[in-house]
Scaffold this active site. Structure first.
Site, mmCIF file in Angstrom:
data_model
loop_
_atom_site.group_PDB
_atom_site.id
_atom_site.type_symbol
_atom_site.label_atom_id
_atom_site.label_comp_id
_atom_site.label_asym_id
_atom_site.label_seq_id
_atom_site.Cartn_x
_atom_site.Cartn_y
_atom_site.Cartn_z
ATOM 1 N N ARG A 115 0.423 -1.271 -0.273
ATOM 2 C CA ARG A 115 0.773 -0.137 0.001
ATOM 3 C C ARG A 115 0.331 1.128 -0.231
ATOM 4 N NH1 ARG A 115 -3.289 1.767 -2.276
ATOM 5 N NH2 ARG A 115 -4.433 -0.692 -2.523
ATOM 6 N N LYS A 150 1.139 24.623 -3.437
ATOM 7 C CA LYS A 150 -0.431 24.292 -3.212
ATOM 8 C C LYS A 150 -0.364 22.814 -3.028
ATOM 9 C CE LYS A 150 -3.136 28.481 -4.579
ATOM 10 N NZ LYS A 150 -4.322 28.692 -5.171
ATOM 11 N N LYS A 182 2.710 39.918 -2.491
ATOM 12 C CA LYS A 182 1.178 39.795 -2.454
ATOM 13 C C LYS A 182 0.063 40.619 -2.175
ATOM 14 C CE LYS A 182 -0.392 35.410 -3.391
ATOM 15 N NZ LYS A 182 -0.107 34.309 -3.225
ATOM 16 N N GLU A 211 3.191 40.388 -7.460
ATOM 17 C CA GLU A 211 1.431 40.116 -8.259
ATOM 18 C C GLU A 211 0.830 41.047 -8.331
ATOM 19 O OE1 GLU A 211 -1.116 37.545 -5.931
ATOM 20 O OE2 GLU A 211 -1.777 39.056 -5.276
ATOM 21 N N ASP A 232 -2.497 38.174 -11.596
ATOM 22 C CA ASP A 232 -3.355 37.713 -11.016
ATOM 23 C C ASP A 232 -4.957 37.539 -11.866
ATOM 24 O OD1 ASP A 232 -4.202 35.118 -8.937
ATOM 25 O OD2 ASP A 232 -4.632 37.458 -7.583
#
Length: 308
Positions: A115, A150, A182, A211, A232
């Protein structure tokens, strides 16, 4: 860990120590405090030896095949040898039914590690398969597909490897190797230009990406010295205008609202990259199985321990 596997991992840009740690954690989840597979211990004789095949149950791009050797080497009792033969190479497209690898050794080791082997290789092959679909969609344009941060906690190194295998690129590995200015950074620092300059002054050897969400912000960032912009949630029309205005002075990356259906349209704007978090956060696994086979069946020739 066997030397040929270590060499293969390093050739693929993987730190063998990190890979060993991931495998150890995965096995510990399965075997618990006693380090025991109760079903296999009850039903399989300790001296029984067999061969198992790793088989693709779906079409896809394979990744992480050499991890099987790392897993089997770590299954207790450690030091028990399992022969690993790889019949395909990471990055290859394979049809359903393809035998990817064969493993020969104690059946207890094969079943106990099954597994963990499948979880890792199916996950990485799923990421590689999804990434290849994006790379195919961008074929013929200058744009490349990039991943993001992510990722699955603990699996970032492996998932980003799978993106590379699938034909994509890695933007940054973490918060340490590229500064990403950002919205919240711009707000706290007093604007695009101020945030960029503070990053440059504090960490002059670290690349800085800014950004931007409007043409005016893009111009302001480039005028401040930025050479890498993250555009963005821009429409293709706005993105095309940004490319026309600052594309000769900065590398441009589009993000937000991107799908395989509109990928070609965004790539046609002249942008350099499309960053897609879904490569790692939403890729379905590739269906792969481990099947024991009769011991007297002839084995195919294979390669041992290469990551690609």
């Amino acid at each position: 860990m066997r030397s040929e596997v270590i060499a293969g991992l390093r050739a693929g840009g993987l730190d063998p120590g990190v890979v060993e740690s991931v495998v150890a954690t995965a096995l510990a989840e399965d075997l618990g405090p006693a380090g025991l597979d109760v079903t296999t211990a009850a039903t399989i004789d300790p001296g029984q030896v067999g061969t198992a095949e790793l088989v693709a149950r779906a079409d896809g791009v394979v990744a992480g095949l050499a991890l099987a050797a790392v897993v089997f080497d770590a299954v207790p009792p450690i030091g028990t040898d399992v022969e690993v033969r790889l019949h395909r190479t990471d990055g290859e497209r394979v049809p359903a039914g393809t035998v990817l690898a064969t493993f020969t050794g104690p059946v207890r080791i094969l079943l106990t590690g099954e597994r963990t082997v499948l979880n890792l290789i199916s996950r990485l092959s799923g990421v590689a398969t999804h990434t290849r679909a994006w790379a195919d969609a961008l074929h013929g344009s200058k744009a490349t597909v990039l991943d993001t941060r992510k990722t699955t906690p603990g699996l970032r190194l492996l998932e980003k490897y799978a993106v590379r295998v699938g034909g994509g690129g890695n933007k940054r590995m973490g918060l340490y190797d590229v500064a990403m200015v950002k919205d919240n950074h711009k707000l706290a620092a007093g604007g695009v230009g101020a945030a960029y300059r503070r990053c440059q002054e504090s960490f002059p050897d670290v690349a800085v990406e800014v950004e931007v969400t409007t043409l005016a912000e893009a111009v302001e960032a480039v005028d401040a010295g930025a050479t890498f912009l993250l555009c963005d949630n821009m429409s293709p029309e706005l993105l095309r205008a940004v490319v026309a205005e600052v594309g000769d002075r900065a590398e441009l990356e589009a993000t937000g609202g991107l799908t395989l259906a509109n990928a070609a349209r965004y790539a046609a704007t002249g942008v350099d990259h499309l960053s897609v978090g879904a490569l790692t956060h939403s890729s379905p696994i590739m269906d792969i199985a481990l099947d024991l086979r009769p011991a007297d069946r002839a084995d195919a020739a294979g390669r041992v321990g290469s990551v690609g």
